[in-house]
Design an enzyme around this catalytic site. Structure first.
Site, PDB file in Angstrom:
ATOM      1  N   HIS A  39      -3.343  14.208   0.983  1.00 18.91           N
ATOM      2  CA  HIS A  39      -3.212  12.766   1.204  1.00 18.91           C
ATOM      3  C   HIS A  39      -4.024  12.380   2.437  1.00 18.91           C
ATOM      4  O   HIS A  39      -3.758  12.858   3.540  1.00 18.91           O
ATOM      5  CB  HIS A  39      -1.721  12.467   1.402  1.00 18.91           C
ATOM      6  N   MET A  43      -6.958   4.301   8.103  1.00 20.98           N
ATOM      7  CA  MET A  43      -6.418   3.144   8.851  1.00 20.98           C
ATOM      8  C   MET A  43      -7.539   2.453   9.609  1.00 20.98           C
ATOM      9  O   MET A  43      -8.420   3.118  10.167  1.00 20.98           O
ATOM     10  CB  MET A  43      -5.367   3.617   9.850  1.00 20.98           C
ATOM     11  N   HIS A  72      -5.225   7.003   0.845  1.00 21.76           N
ATOM     12  CA  HIS A  72      -4.299   5.899   1.081  1.00 21.76           C
ATOM     13  C   HIS A  72      -4.985   4.913   2.035  1.00 21.76           C
ATOM     14  O   HIS A  72      -5.061   5.157   3.233  1.00 21.76           O
ATOM     15  CB  HIS A  72      -3.007   6.479   1.683  1.00 21.76           C
ATOM     16  N   ASP A 178       6.059   7.951   0.670  1.00 22.01           N
ATOM     17  CA  ASP A 178       5.320   8.278   1.888  1.00 22.01           C
ATOM     18  C   ASP A 178       6.084   7.783   3.114  1.00 22.01           C
ATOM     19  O   ASP A 178       6.305   6.586   3.271  1.00 22.01           O
ATOM     20  CB  ASP A 178       3.946   7.587   1.790  1.00 22.01           C
TER      21      ASP A 178
END
Ligand code: DX5
Ligand code: ZN
Length: 223
Positions: A39, A43, A72, A178
């Site tokens: 994963h 950001m 993600h 998550d």
């Protein structure tokens, strides 16, 4: 490298708690524990109050690993940037419902680009916000912490949304969870219907990552 079809429990170690100076080695270590995916937390310092990695780092990691790159995207304007992550070698792209301009169009675009697509909802976001979009995805990501940092405390109320989403989706679409996942919280989220478990701190803060992954596996309820 494809998101495994629904029907298995997958553990997706989150690199957020790994040593960023040794990312390739860290990923190789969890790969040796037999996980199928990793994963990658992206950001931007805008959608969330933290900054991590972008496509150039993912492109370099791609050369070092055969794991499914579960990316993600905790970024504003995912519609604009998602394809750069596909070009870099991401296999699955999750974006936030709170950030996307046109989620349906973005899912279609990701599918055309040959990757699987996921939608994510923050702890405060109600299930209704993704109800019509979720069935178009390959995986729905439920946040059980506020996105931005690792090692936060699991939010049990947010986890309850998993059961509702499982009811809507049926068994064929993956539900990933998550935030604060460890051997204590694993049985709760799996019993709600999660089948893809992201864990950062519970794996990378431990010196024996293989034992840490096995402890999460052992905590999954059988059947
Ligand atoms: C948080 C990230 C998570 C994070 C989870 O914003 O999306 O993937 O790494 O970390 P733990 O497992 O430590 O809660
Ligand atoms: Zn994440």
């Amino acid at each position: 490298m494809q998101l495994p079809k629904a029907g298995t429990i997958e553990i997706a170690p989150s690199i957020l708690s790994a040593d960023f100076a040794r990312l390739a080695d860290e990923i190789a270590e969890v790969e040796s524990a037999g996980v199928n995916m990793v994963h990658l937390d992206v950001m931007d310092g805008h959608f969330v109050p933290n900054i991590t990695i972008g496509p150039p780092v993912i492109a370099k990691l791609r050369k070092c690993s055969k794991l499914v790159f579960d990316s993600h995207l905790m970024i504003s304007e995912p519609d604009k940037y998602a394809e750069h992550f596909v070009e870099a070698g991401a296999n699955h792209i999750t974006f936030h419902i709170e950030a996307a301009d046109d989620p349906v169009k973005l899912i279609e675009k990701l599918h055309k680009l040959g990757v699987t697509a996921g939608i994510c909802l923050n702890p405060e976001t109600p299930v209704e916000a993704i109800e019509t979009i979720a069935p178009l995805c390959d995986m729905v990501l439920v946040m059980t912490v506020r996105p931005g940092f690792g090692a936060q405390q699991f939010m049990p109320e947010a986890a309850k949304k998993i059961a509702k989403i499982r009811e809507i989706l049926g068994p064929e679409i993956r539900i990933e969870v998550d935030g604060g996942i460890d051997p204590q919280t694993t049985p709760i989220v799996v019993s709600y219907g999660a089948d893809t478990l992201v864990a950062g701190n519970a794996i990378f803060a431990k010196s024996d990552r293989i034992a840490a992954i096995n402890a999460i596996r052992a905590a999954c309820p059988v059947g």
